[in-house]
Structures are given as structure tokens and as C-alpha cells.
Design an enzyme around this catalytic site. Structure first.
Site, PDB file in Angstrom:
ATOM      1  N   HIS A   3      38.926  33.212  38.284  1.00 48.97           N
ATOM      2  CA  HIS A   3      40.348  33.440  38.070  1.00 48.97           C
ATOM      3  C   HIS A   3      40.913  34.431  39.070  1.00 48.97           C
ATOM      4  O   HIS A   3      42.104  34.372  39.404  1.00 48.97           O
ATOM      5  CB  HIS A   3      40.589  33.930  36.634  1.00 48.97           C
ATOM      6  CG  HIS A   3      40.581  32.827  35.622  1.00 48.97           C
ATOM      7  ND1 HIS A   3      41.570  32.663  34.679  1.00 48.97           N
ATOM      8  CD2 HIS A   3      39.702  31.819  35.410  1.00 48.97           C
ATOM      9  CE1 HIS A   3      41.305  31.600  33.927  1.00 48.97           C
ATOM     10  NE2 HIS A   3      40.163  31.084  34.352  1.00 48.97           N
TER      11      HIS A   3
ATOM     12  N   HIS B 165      31.173  25.637  32.701  1.00 54.09           N
ATOM     13  CA  HIS B 165      31.650  25.381  31.342  1.00 54.09           C
ATOM     14  C   HIS B 165      30.493  25.171  30.363  1.00 54.09           C
ATOM     15  O   HIS B 165      30.712  24.845  29.203  1.00 54.09           O
ATOM     16  CB  HIS B 165      32.575  24.158  31.315  1.00 54.09           C
ATOM     17  CG  HIS B 165      33.915  24.423  31.914  1.00 54.09           C
ATOM     18  ND1 HIS B 165      34.845  23.430  32.144  1.00 54.09           N
ATOM     19  CD2 HIS B 165      34.485  25.577  32.345  1.00 54.09           C
ATOM     20  CE1 HIS B 165      35.934  23.968  32.685  1.00 54.09           C
ATOM     21  NE2 HIS B 165      35.730  25.262  32.821  1.00 54.09           N
TER      22      HIS B 165
ATOM     23  N   SER C 110      43.081  41.219  42.092  1.00 53.36           N
ATOM     24  CA  SER C 110      44.433  41.261  41.532  1.00 53.36           C
ATOM     25  C   SER C 110      44.450  40.951  40.041  1.00 53.36           C
ATOM     26  O   SER C 110      45.338  41.392  39.319  1.00 53.36           O
ATOM     27  CB  SER C 110      45.358  40.304  42.279  1.00 53.36           C
ATOM     28  OG  SER C 110      44.869  38.981  42.247  1.00 53.36           O
TER      29      SER C 110
ATOM     30  N   ASP D  35      40.689  39.349  45.530  1.00 51.45           N
ATOM     31  CA  ASP D  35      41.188  40.687  45.864  1.00 51.45           C
ATOM     32  C   ASP D  35      41.320  41.606  44.662  1.00 51.45           C
ATOM     33  O   ASP D  35      41.942  42.662  44.744  1.00 51.45           O
ATOM     34  CB  ASP D  35      42.540  40.574  46.558  1.00 51.45           C
ATOM     35  CG  ASP D  35      43.639  40.033  45.640  1.00 51.45           C
ATOM     36  OD1 ASP D  35      43.306  39.516  44.551  1.00 51.45           O
ATOM     37  OD2 ASP D  35      44.816  40.128  46.014  1.00 51.45           O
TER      38      ASP D  35
ATOM     39  N   PRO E 117      43.598  25.609  37.944  1.00 52.28           N
ATOM     40  CA  PRO E 117      43.568  24.238  37.408  1.00 52.28           C
ATOM     41  C   PRO E 117      43.603  24.265  35.885  1.00 52.28           C
ATOM     42  O   PRO E 117      42.779  24.929  35.261  1.00 52.28           O
ATOM     43  CB  PRO E 117      42.234  23.691  37.930  1.00 52.28           C
ATOM     44  CG  PRO E 117      41.943  24.504  39.154  1.00 52.28           C
ATOM     45  CD  PRO E 117      42.463  25.883  38.836  1.00 52.28           C
TER      46      PRO E 117
ATOM     47  N   VAL F  15      43.849  33.053  42.450  1.00 51.20           N
ATOM     48  CA  VAL F  15      45.207  33.600  42.446  1.00 51.20           C
ATOM     49  C   VAL F  15      45.245  34.810  43.379  1.00 51.20           C
ATOM     50  O   VAL F  15      44.546  35.785  43.142  1.00 51.20           O
ATOM     51  CB  VAL F  15      45.644  34.006  41.026  1.00 51.20           C
ATOM     52  CG1 VAL F  15      47.101  34.471  41.024  1.00 51.20           C
ATOM     53  CG2 VAL F  15      45.450  32.860  40.042  1.00 51.20           C
TER      54      VAL F  15
END
Length: 358
Positions: A94, A219, A104, A102, A189, A98
Site C-alpha cells: 500500500h 492473500h 507516505s 516513500d 487495485p 501510492v
């Protein structure tokens, strides 16, 4: 052209399942309005740089920057629960999808990535904070939070795979200073996506369809909220990708208690990062449409069968269940190159949840 193709894929998907508004709304898709054209911005492109500027294996041992950095992170991860370790792998994914890899996703505050619907169930923040605190004591201002996330994802993979997955992490990332909730649903996604949408969103990050199939194997661990797959309950009639009937009936009963209920993504080996996921895909014992859709293409279905051990060889490779471990290692390294920041674009945060004060 690639962005236009992606828009076409998204538009076709939205038109096909706009009736499933609740799950779309959770990912930031606006409510369809028949009087207005549907608008959706494509994902921001942060393709991997190979090799990314400044990244190298052994970055913190080079020139004595912080020789014990990876050891410190590994010791903290080893103390985490199986659920937290599963969360750390997801946290790395994740983060990288996005704004690039980094850190974030770690930033706290109003309207940050952490507040977006797809990230509300993320786990492992406390583990990252504990590792960063230990690193700040040993080597103040040296190790980025982005690298801590990358190391922790590797160490969690190693632990949950009983040592079958182990790879060297190129490091030297800088921490980003921007975190927006709106960027999240445009880049991650969604679980309700079909094969075309999921493939396109991975391609936007420079990852191939094979990479997508390989990384989807994660998963096999962790949990998911019932709010992530209402489009799968009850199963669609006459659909080759519909959820297996017994599982669908069980989840319908479980999820009737509320969309916030969490269920295992793999009920057979929930705490093992293994190839059981691919067997589950073939038997339709998977939660998400994005997983089930892997059987809608001969290419992806063949790779699923190979990793599940149903095919002896594929494309010159043998022993799929063993090969998956190596392919997962390679895909994790490749993903770690997405959108890497330089010193001019980022910083080394003192605390992972907040950018440094001027």
C-alpha cells in the site's frame, strides 16, 4: 495511450457493476449520476526505476552508515504477531502503490492515506514505530521510514514462509512529504476489479501481469473486512468465477453481523505465506473478484495452476510451488523500486507519523 487504455478499462468496469455502489463508494468512486458523464482519474504513474537512483543492497553497512539497521528491524518484526506480520507485507504494498515507496502511508493527520477507506484496516504501524525508535537510538537521522517498511515486509515474508522467502533489500530510500487520501483509491487495485482493471493498475506501476499474479499470493495470509466483498455475496448465478457455494453461505451468515466483521482470507493456512492461495483460486474459495478473475484468462489461469502444482512445468520453469517463492522475492524487490524519492524530494523522518519540522 496507456493512460487512455486504462481509462477505457475503468469506464467499462464501472458501467458493468455500477449497481454495486456501496463497495465502489468505499474506494472513493463517486455515486453514478445518469445525467452526468462518469469521470475517474487514472492512477498516477510511478514506474520502478531499475536500478533506482541511490538504492543498493547493504546501503546502511556501506561507509558505516548504520551497520545494525537491518538486524534491528528484524528483531522487532520477530516479536510481532502473525497478524501484524501479514499487515507489514500489505503495508509495503500500500505504501509503494501510492506516491511510491516513500513511507507516505505512515503519515498521520486529517485526509492522509491512512484515513482512506482502503487503508483503514492496515496493521503494523506500531511495529514500524518500534523499529524506527530503536533505530533512532542507534543511528539518529540515518534510516528512513520507507526503508524500515521495506525491511519489515521482507522479514515478515521470511517469518510467515518459514524461511522459504528471503531476499536482499536494496535500500537508500528517502521519506516523502505528501500523503493524500484521494490518491489512495486512484492507485490501489480494488478487490472488486476484474482482470483487465487489476492488470492495468499494476502496469501503471511498471509491474507485469505475472508480477500481479505472483504478488496476489500474499492473500494467503491476513484477514479482510466483509465490506471488501459484498459484490460476491450471494454468488452470481451461472458465473465461472462465483464464490464456492459453501464458502459463500458461511460468509453470508458471518457478514450478516456487520460489514466491519473480519474474516480469514485463507481458512486452511491463515498464518502461512504459501501457495495455498492458488489452490483456493482454482476451487473458487477466494474472497475477492480480483482473485477469482485470475481464471478468466488462459495466461493467468496457467500461472495459477503452475504455482498450485497442477502443472509440472510452464515457460521453461519447473516445480511451480517452489518457483513461486523465488518469483515472489523478485516481485517484492521490483515493487520496492516504485517512485523512489531522492534527497531533493524527500527527507529522513525523525518520527514516521510526521514530517520533520523546518
Amino acid at each position: 495511450m496507456a493512460k487512455l487504455a486504462l481509462l477505457a478499462v475503468i469506464a467499462s468496469l464501472v458501467g458493468a457493476v455500477s449497481c454495486e455502489f456501496p463497495v465502489y463508494a468505499g474506494y472513493g468512486f463517486p455515486r453514478p449520476n445518469p445525467n452526468l458523464p462518469y469521470r475517474f482519474r487514472p492512477p498516477v504513474y510511478y514506474p520502478p526505476a531499475s536500478p533506482a537512483p541511490g538504492l543498493r543492497v547493504g546501503y546502511y553497512t556501506h561507509m558505516g552508515r548504520c551497520p545494525q539497521a537491518e538486524k534491528i528491524v528484524r528483531e522487532v518484526v520477530e516479536k510481532a504477531t502473525a497478524g501484524e506480520k501479514a499487515g507489514l507485507i500489505r503495508l509495503f504494498f500500500h505504501d509503494c502503490f501510492v506516491q511510491g515507496c516513500d513511507g507516505s502511508v505512515l503519515l498521520s493527520g486529517a485526509d492522509t492515506e491512512r484515513t482512506a477507506f482502503p487503508n483503514l484496516s492496515l496493521r503494523g504501524f506500531e511495529v514500524i514505530d518500534a523499529a524506527k525508535a530503536a533505530l533512532e537510538k542507534a543511528c539518529p537521522g540515518v534510516v528512513s521510514c520507507a526503508d524500515v517498511v521495506a525491511f519489515a515486509g521482507r522479514d515478515a515474508s521470511y517469518s510467515l514462509s518459514s524461511g522459504r522467502i528471503n531476499y536482499r533489500v536494496p535500500a537508500g530510500r528517502y521519506d516523502g512529504k505528501v500523503s493524500r487520501a484521494a490518491d489512495t483509491f486512484q492507485n490501489l487495485p480494488p478487490p472488486f476489479g476484474d482482470l483487465n482493471l487489476t492488470t492495468a493498475m499494476f502496469a501503471a506501476k511498471g509491474l507485469s501481469q505475472d508480477d500481479m499474479v505472483v504478488l496476489s499470493g500474499a492473500h494467503s495470509i491476513g484477514r479482510s473486512g466483509c465490506s471488501s466483498f459484498p459484490d460476491r455475496l450471494p454468488p452470481a448465478a451461472n458465473s465461472s468465477t462465483a464464490m464456492e457455494t459453501k464458502l459463500a453461505q458461511q460468509l453470508t451468515r458471518t457478514c450478516s453481523a456487520g460489514s466491519s466483521i473480519n474474516v480469514l482470507q485463507d481458512a486452511l493456512t491463515p498464518d502461512k505465506l504459501d501457495i495455498q492461495y492458488y489452490t483456493n483460486v482454482l476451487s473458487r474459495n477466494v474472497l475477492f473478484n480480483s482473485d477469482a478473475s485470475l481464471t478468466t484468462s488462459s495466461e493467468t489461469e496457467g500461472l495459477v495452476e503452475f504455482y498450485a502444482g497442477k502443472r509440472p512445468f510452464l515457460r521453461g520453469k519447473f516445480l511451480g510451488p517452489i518457483q513461486w517463492n523465488h518469483d515472489f522475492e523478485d516481485a517484492m524487490v521490483k515493487m520496492g523500486y516504485i517512485g523512489v524519492k531522492t534527497s531533493a524530494e524527500g527527507e529522513i523522518r525523525n518520527t514516521c507519523a510526521f514530517i520533520n519540522k523546518p
